[in-house]
Design a protein around this motif. Structure first.
Motif, short mmCIF file in Angstrom:
data_model
loop_
_atom_site.label_atom_id
_atom_site.label_comp_id
_atom_site.label_asym_id
_atom_site.label_seq_id
_atom_site.Cartn_x
_atom_site.Cartn_y
_atom_site.Cartn_z
N CYS A 199 0.41 3.94 1.38
CA CYS A 199 0.37 4.66 2.66
C CYS A 199 1.43 4.19 3.64
O CYS A 199 1.57 4.73 4.72
CB CYS A 199 -1.02 4.56 3.29
N TYR A 241 -2.07 -3.27 -0.56
CA TYR A 241 -3.08 -2.27 -0.94
C TYR A 241 -4.49 -2.86 -0.86
O TYR A 241 -5.41 -2.22 -0.34
CB TYR A 241 -2.78 -1.75 -2.35
N LEU A 268 -11.25 1.30 1.22
CA LEU A 268 -11.70 2.67 1.48
C LEU A 268 -11.89 3.42 0.17
O LEU A 268 -12.88 4.14 -0.02
CB LEU A 268 -10.71 3.40 2.38
N HIS A 269 -10.96 3.24 -0.75
CA HIS A 269 -11.08 3.89 -2.06
C HIS A 269 -12.31 3.39 -2.82
O HIS A 269 -12.82 4.09 -3.69
CB HIS A 269 -9.82 3.64 -2.89
N CYS A 314 -5.68 -2.80 2.65
CA CYS A 314 -5.45 -1.55 3.38
C CYS A 314 -6.35 -0.44 2.82
O CYS A 314 -7.48 -0.29 3.24
CB CYS A 314 -3.96 -1.19 3.29
N CYS A 315 -5.85 0.32 1.89
CA CYS A 315 -6.58 1.48 1.39
C CYS A 315 -7.57 1.19 0.27
O CYS A 315 -8.51 1.95 0.07
CB CYS A 315 -5.59 2.56 0.94
N SER A 339 -5.38 6.74 3.73
CA SER A 339 -6.05 6.48 2.45
C SER A 339 -6.04 7.72 1.57
O SER A 339 -5.98 7.62 0.34
CB SER A 339 -7.48 5.98 2.67
N ALA A 363 -13.74 4.48 6.73
CA ALA A 363 -12.49 4.35 7.48
C ALA A 363 -12.81 4.13 8.95
O ALA A 363 -13.69 4.79 9.51
CB ALA A 363 -11.65 5.62 7.32
N CYS A 385 0.84 -1.19 0.00
CA CYS A 385 0.00 0.00 0.00
C CYS A 385 0.88 1.25 0.00
O CYS A 385 1.86 1.31 0.74
CB CYS A 385 -0.92 0.00 1.21
#
Length: 131
Positions: free
Chosen positions: A10, A16, A23-24, A19-20, A38, A29, A8
Motif C-alpha cells: 500500500c 507489511y 487487517l488482512h 501495516c496491512c 489494505s 481498520a 507493504c
C-alpha cells in the motif's frame, strides 16, 4: 507475494506485517484510509476474500474476477485525500496505477465512499472524477 519483512504494497512506508497484514487477518481498520490501503494491498496480493469481506453488503458483487491476475502488475498508490465526514462516513480519493501484460499503464483515479458499521469500515462505492 510480500512477506512480513517486506514493504507493504500500500506504500505506507511500513512493513507489511505492521501495516496491512493485521487487517488482512481480521483486525478492524482504524479509519477509511487504512481500509482503502489494505484493499489496494489485497488487489496486489490477489485476495478476493478480503476484498469481498470489506465491501459493503449493499453494493458487494457476488464474486470478483481478477482476469489474468498473473499478468497484472500493480505500479503504485497515491492517496490524495481522506475526509472523515462524520463518525460513520468518510471519503478517500486515490490514484492507483497498474499494467496488464505489455499494455500501457492504467491510471485509476477514484473518489471512494466508506461507511462504518458496528465498529468496522466498509467500502461502499466510488466515482471517477472528470479529468
Amino acid at each position: 507475494m510480500n512477506t512480513a519483512a517486506s514493504a507493504c504494497p500500500c506504500q505506507s512506508g511500513r512493513y507489511y506485517a505492521q501495516c496491512c497484514a493485521p487487517l488482512h487477518q481480521g483486525a478492524a481498520a482504524p479509519d477509511a484510509e487504512a481500509l482503502m490501503r489494505s484493499r489496494y494491498a489485497a488487489y496486489v496480493r490477489g485476495d478476493a476474500d478480503y476484498l469481498l469481506a470489506t465491501w459493503h453488503a449493499s453494493t458487494r458483487p457476488e464474486r470478483l474476477d481478477f482476469g489474468d491476475a498473473a499478468a497484472t502488475r500493480w505500479l503504485g498508490l497515491d492517496v490524495k485525500r481522506h475526509v472523515r465526514q462524520d463518525a460513520e462516513h468518510a471519503v478517500v480519493e486515490f490514484v492507483a496505477r497498474y499494467r496488464i501484460g505489455g499494455a500501457p499503464a492504467v491510471r485509476l483515479h477514484e473518489i471512494s465512499r466508506f461507511v462504518r458499521e458496528e465498529g468496522r469500515w466498509f467500502y461502499v462505492d466510488g466515482e471517477f472524477p472528470a479529468r
